[in-house]
Enzyme design. Sequence first.
Site, PDB file in Angstrom:
ATOM      1  N   ASP A  53     -51.005  -6.242 -34.623  1.00  0.00           N
ATOM      2  CA  ASP A  53     -50.819  -5.970 -36.056  1.00  0.00           C
ATOM      3  C   ASP A  53     -49.395  -5.431 -36.242  1.00  0.00           C
ATOM      4  OD1 ASP A  53     -51.428  -5.786 -38.728  1.00  0.00           O
ATOM      5  OD2 ASP A  53     -53.042  -4.324 -38.498  1.00  0.00           O
ATOM      6  N   GLU A  73     -48.183  -3.039 -38.959  1.00  0.00           N
ATOM      7  CA  GLU A  73     -47.894  -1.757 -39.602  1.00  0.00           C
ATOM      8  C   GLU A  73     -47.544  -0.673 -38.587  1.00  0.00           C
ATOM      9  OE1 GLU A  73     -50.391  -3.733 -40.407  1.00  0.00           O
ATOM     10  OE2 GLU A  73     -50.511  -3.939 -42.594  1.00  0.00           O
ATOM     11  N   HIS A 106     -54.730   1.709 -44.037  1.00  0.00           N
ATOM     12  CA  HIS A 106     -55.606   0.846 -44.837  1.00  0.00           C
ATOM     13  C   HIS A 106     -56.620   0.203 -43.902  1.00  0.00           C
ATOM     14  CE1 HIS A 106     -52.930  -2.153 -43.075  1.00  0.00           C
ATOM     15  NE2 HIS A 106     -53.807  -3.074 -43.387  1.00  0.00           N
TER      16      HIS A 106
HETATM   17 ZN   LIG Z   1     -51.485  -5.532 -40.750  1.00  0.00          ZN
END
Ligand SMILES: [Zn+2]
Length: 275
Positions: free
Chosen positions: A8, A10, A115
């Site tokens: 991922d 972030e 999130h």
């Molecule tokens: Zn992401």
Amino acid sequence: MRILISADMEGATGVTWTDDVVPGTEQWQRFRRLFTGDVNATVAGLHEGGATDVLVNEAHSSQRNLLLEDLDVRARMLTGRHKPLSMMQGIDSGVDGVVFLGYHAGAGADGVLSHTYLENQITGVWLDGVPASEGRLNAALAAEYGVPVLMVTGDDKTCDDARDYAPEALGVAVKECVSRYAAICTPPQRTATALRVAAERAMTRAGHAEPERRPHRIEVEFDASHLAQATAVVPTVERTGVRKVGFEAADMTEAMKAFKVVTAIAAGAVQGIYG
Ligand SMILES: [Zn+2]
């Protein structure tokens, strides 16, 4: 030794705000290189620790972020969308370990760009009654295939979260959270060393574990009532509150498929100004 990296963005080195991870922006172009650098450092460490086959599954947004032309030649990469197991595509019972790279804290929690799946519309997710980040959900899926979580990378909050859902995994904090959009960042030369050293050490835990297949319950809370109403049309999904739905599944694979449907419908039901 076969290893899967679920990558991922972030939680990658230097990433702290929206434009850093939104495809098409100038900042995203910049951070794709740093993200690829984190992956390469991890691949190098995994190989030094005995990995022979490393598959990198892109897990962010359009799932077209990493730079293949810069990827370590010893790795392969799964790019693109519409994969049945989404962030965990590539997992099977022959995989000896999984690395959660560039992960982040869950919806509603402290952490850089925190999130769970949807940026703002999901305000909380619970797995079997426990608040769940993407890491916790994906760790439960890995457990179902008997695959140990070897290492988790992201900000310090991501590592705190991983200590709870995968206590034996090595955590590498590439930045220290100051707010959802601010962090004290470590330069890539230093995070690369930390990632490489940890990945090599993490390989000592690689190997097959006992698969844990059992029913699971997922609950999802939204920031608006119409999203709960819209997602409750999915078979097995029940509206449990004004902004909340819940569902049960026979195992984690089925639970994650249903969760994917719920998030896709919710994303499609979001309106411009009223959300
Ligand atoms: Zn992401």
